[in-house]
Enzyme design. Structure first.
Site, PDB file in Angstrom:
ATOM      1  N   GLY A  81       0.611  -1.493  -0.398  1.00  0.00           N
ATOM      2  CA  GLY A  81      -0.254   0.140  -0.281  1.00  0.00           C
ATOM      3  C   GLY A  81       1.051   1.141  -0.053  1.00  0.00           C
TER       4      GLY A  81
ATOM      5  N   ILE B 149       2.374   2.505   2.986  1.00  0.00           N
ATOM      6  CA  ILE B 149       3.950   2.819   2.558  1.00  0.00           C
ATOM      7  C   ILE B 149       4.629   1.923   2.389  1.00  0.00           C
ATOM      8  CG2 ILE B 149       4.678   1.328   5.101  1.00  0.00           C
ATOM      9  CD1 ILE B 149       2.559   2.788   6.439  1.00  0.00           C
TER      10      ILE B 149
ATOM     11  N   ALA C 236       4.629  -2.690  11.318  1.00  0.00           N
ATOM     12  CA  ALA C 236       2.768  -2.605  10.564  1.00  0.00           C
ATOM     13  C   ALA C 236       1.946  -2.800  12.063  1.00  0.00           C
ATOM     14  CB  ALA C 236       2.294  -3.579  10.738  1.00  0.00           C
ATOM     15  N   ARG C 237       2.047  -3.572  12.469  1.00  0.00           N
ATOM     16  CA  ARG C 237       1.249  -3.668  13.969  1.00  0.00           C
ATOM     17  C   ARG C 237       1.809  -4.511  15.023  1.00  0.00           C
ATOM     18  NH1 ARG C 237      -0.339   1.045  13.872  1.00  0.00           N
ATOM     19  NH2 ARG C 237      -1.901   1.922  13.621  1.00  0.00           N
TER      20      ARG C 237
ATOM     21  N   GLU D  96       0.969  -1.447  24.307  1.00  0.00           N
ATOM     22  CA  GLU D  96       2.031  -0.180  24.345  1.00  0.00           C
ATOM     23  C   GLU D  96       2.092   0.515  24.938  1.00  0.00           C
ATOM     24  OE1 GLU D  96       2.821   1.269  20.216  1.00  0.00           O
ATOM     25  OE2 GLU D  96       2.970  -0.151  19.781  1.00  0.00           O
TER      26      GLU D  96
ATOM     27  N   HIS E 115       7.870   2.379  19.085  1.00  0.00           N
ATOM     28  CA  HIS E 115       6.108   3.235  17.765  1.00  0.00           C
ATOM     29  C   HIS E 115       6.684   4.708  17.354  1.00  0.00           C
ATOM     30  CE1 HIS E 115       1.909   2.283  16.497  1.00  0.00           C
ATOM     31  NE2 HIS E 115       2.333   3.215  15.895  1.00  0.00           N
TER      32      HIS E 115
END
Length: 309
Positions: free
Chosen positions: A149, A151, A229-230, A259, A278
């Site tokens: 996508g 990113i 990403a996550r 987090e 992050h």
């Protein structure tokens, strides 16, 4: 109308921008650590909310009848029940176009760390040793992108400029704008051929623990894994195993299941593992752009509503 800002470290210029337009703006800190009831107290009178990674559940949204718009500072929306927003008539916006470049920049920083180890060269020389050793370098090596996508495309453009071969795969049937020089291959081919693998997929039910034991096993031996990403798109225990068995040479991880995270099992590794808090989007320029875009998105929606009154 009132706008609540729960996004952390929000800049004062964007607050003033909204205040100058006649909005009451209330800024709250440390919202990611708040319970739902605490978050509710911040939002109970708000018409708009500018948010980061706080959990906006359906139950919370149902308790906020005044809320008309949620403006995400960033592009990930796994913490927000978007379907509930639709049901309740709450507009939802993101800062597309403001976050992709700094995230891609940090991915290149990770790869350059592993490829050149400038920090180690400096450390050795400061200790009084002149040692010109060969390093991996980036030119001629292959970067694999899992997810192509916004990113992924920005990472590809930067990697190509370093002379890397860039290959990618996407979960979407429509890849979208093709970046010249990038080869679109199957996931098995990408994992088997890449010296660096960056996973850039949104967190959904079908991507939970997507990078699992089988994923890492299919990666090229001696490769490096990058997750911006996550946290929950990877199985951290499987990643630890891949590092312990030396199937992977190293990894760089910017995101975690919970987090803030101060107890990741990745922290026990040496300099073959990078963990960052992050921080990929965190540059002065881009953070301000995201803050301002989030403010403008919020105001645009609320102005439309005010115009109907």
């Amino acid at each position: 109308m009132e706008i609540a800002v729960t996004a952390r470290n929000y800049n004062s210029k964007s607050v003033k921008y909204m205040e100058d337009l006649g909005y009451t703006v209330k800024v709250y800190e440390n919202c990611t650590l708040m319970s739902e009831d605490e978050l509710y107290e911040c939002l109970k009178d708000a018409d708009g909310a500018i948010v980061s990674v706080e959990a906006y559940t359906k139950h919370l949204l149902q308790r906020l009848p005044n809320l008309k718009v949620i403006s995400r500072r960033g592009i990930g929306y796994d913490a927000i029940d978007v379907e509930a927003c639709k049901e309740l008539g709450i507009a939802f916006t993101r800062t597309l176009g403001a976050v992709e470049a700094p995230v891609a920049e940090q991915v290149l920083a990770y790869m350059l760390y592993f490829a050149r180890r400038v920090d180690l060269q400096s450390q050795i020389l400061k200790s009084g040793i002149w040692n010109r050793s060969l390093k991996l370098g980036l030119k001629g090596n292959t970067l694999g992108l899992i997810g192509f996508g916004g990113i992924g495309k920005e990472i590809a453009k930067r990697a190509l400029s370093f002379g890397m071969r860039v290959i990618a795969t996407s979960h979407h049937d429509a890849i979208g704008t093709i970046v010249e020089g990038v080869e679109i291959l199957s996931e098995d081919e990408v994992l088997a051929q890449s010296d660096f693998v960056s996973i850039n997929v949104p967190l959904r039910e079908d991507t939970f623990h997507y990078a699992d034991k089988n994923f890492f096993k299919r990666m090229k031996k001696g490769a490096y894994f990058i997750n911006i990403a996550r946290g929950k798109v990877m199985d951290v225990d499987a990643l630890v195993e891949a590092l312990n068995t030396e199937h992977l040479a190293g990894c760089a991880v910017d995101v975690f299941d919970q987090e803030p995270c101060l107890d990741s099992p990745l922290a026990k590794f040496g300099d073959q593992v990078l963990i960052t808090p992050h921080s990929c989007p965190m540059t002065y320029h881009d953070q301000y752009n995201m803050d301002q875009m989030a403010a403008e998105n919020t105001v645009e929606v609320l102005d439309l509503i005010r115009g109907k009154k």
